[in-house]
Design an enzyme around this catalytic site. Structure first.
Site, PDB file in Angstrom:
ATOM      1  N   SER A 145      -1.922  11.843  -0.023  1.00 60.17           N
ATOM      2  CA  SER A 145      -0.784  11.834   0.889  1.00 60.17           C
ATOM      3  C   SER A 145       0.361  11.127   0.203  1.00 60.17           C
ATOM      4  O   SER A 145       0.166  10.378  -0.767  1.00 60.17           O
ATOM      5  CB  SER A 145      -1.156  11.096   2.183  1.00 60.17           C
ATOM      6  OG  SER A 145      -0.017  10.764   2.943  1.00 60.17           O
TER       7      SER A 145
ATOM      8  N   TYR B 237      -4.732   4.042   7.034  1.00 58.67           N
ATOM      9  CA  TYR B 237      -4.563   5.361   6.425  1.00 58.67           C
ATOM     10  C   TYR B 237      -3.981   5.227   5.021  1.00 58.67           C
ATOM     11  O   TYR B 237      -4.462   5.854   4.068  1.00 58.67           O
ATOM     12  CB  TYR B 237      -3.641   6.206   7.304  1.00 58.67           C
ATOM     13  CG  TYR B 237      -3.379   7.597   6.791  1.00 58.67           C
ATOM     14  CD1 TYR B 237      -4.308   8.615   6.965  1.00 58.67           C
ATOM     15  CD2 TYR B 237      -2.180   7.918   6.141  1.00 58.67           C
ATOM     16  CE1 TYR B 237      -4.070   9.899   6.509  1.00 58.67           C
ATOM     17  CE2 TYR B 237      -1.931   9.193   5.683  1.00 58.67           C
ATOM     18  CZ  TYR B 237      -2.882  10.185   5.867  1.00 58.67           C
ATOM     19  OH  TYR B 237      -2.640  11.454   5.404  1.00 58.67           O
TER      20      TYR B 237
END
Length: 255
Positions: free
Chosen positions: A147, A160
């Site tokens: 990401s 995350y």
């Protein structure tokens, strides 16, 4: 006549590919891209009906895709599935999720869930598939879904962000260990992509507009923006690339 080098192919004909988290979003799009490029795709996820619909649609077009009901957090199930369906020459290590919570409010169950799925399961799937690749001796390509938060921090995304930094580390470490076996390992790092995972956030017009303004391209990304990058890294066109992270963030990290 000059000797002209042949352009490497973006096709992956006849190669077996495993895509995790393939019931929707980027995983589903990756499975479609690989099938259209000639791969025999095993689409794995916990949501079987969605897998079956996509696999049926691809099969109806003469492409090769089969659904696989699999919980990637179950290590024994992963080992059994890879043994039954493999060996694979391509892995798209995509299964993952996000739980947005401020640091001081992160719950134990959120911490455990994100680490279990985003990092531990990704490690297990990659380890088991890589072992099959080594034994088969045909090389292969692993594409880990990281990401933009594997490179920069995000508000209310501390866990995350930590897991995606972990994926970046795994990508580099695996590239070093597996290169001698002809196995390439790379990561794609999407920014804000319109998927079922982000649907709730992007339903807020103010949030959507604010996120779009942050990107030099001026728009929210789509799964189509990520499909080509995954296919490229899985294909012979990327034969000299390993241990790399390809940012697909609309220019966000260039600002």
């Amino acid at each position: 006549m000059p000797d002209l080098p042949a352009t490497p192919s973006f096709r992956v004909d006849g190669r077996r590919a495993l895509v995790t988290g393939a019931s929707g979003g980027i995983g589903r799009a990756a499975a479609i891209a690989l099938a259209e490029a000639g791969a025999e795709v095993v689409m794995a996820a916990r949501t079987l009906p969605a897998l079956e619909r996509t696999a049926a649609a691809l099969t109806a077009r003469g492409l090769k895709a089969v659904p696989l009901h699999l919980d990637v957090t179950d290590r024994a199930a992963v080992r059994q599935a890879v043994a039954a369906e493999g060996p694979f020459q391509i892995l798209v290590n995509n299964a993952g999720t996000n739980i947005r919570e401020p640091l001081l409010d992160v719950r134990d169950e959120s911490l455990d869930a994100l680490i279990d799925l985003n990092l531990r399961a990704a490690f297990t799937v990659g380890q088991v598939v890589a072992a099959g690749m080594v034994t088969a001796g045909r090389g292969g390509a692993i594409v880990n879904l990281s990401s933009v938060n594997g490179h920069v921090a995000g508000l209310n995304r501390s866990v995350y962000t930590a897991t995606k930094h972990g994926i970046e580390g795994l990508t580099k470490a695996w590239a070093v260990e597996l290169g001698a076996h002809g196995i390439r390992v790379n990561a794609v790092c999407p920014g804000f992509v319109e998927t079922p995972l982000t649907e709730g956030l992007l339903s807020d017009p103010d949030f959507r507009a604010r996120e779009a303004r942050r990107m030099p391209l001026g728009r929210i990304l789509t799964v189509q923006d990520v499909m080509g990058a995954i296919l490229f890294l899985a294909s012979p066109a990327a034969a000299g690339i390993t241990g790399a992270s390809l940012l697909i963030d609309g220019g966000l990290t260039a600002v």
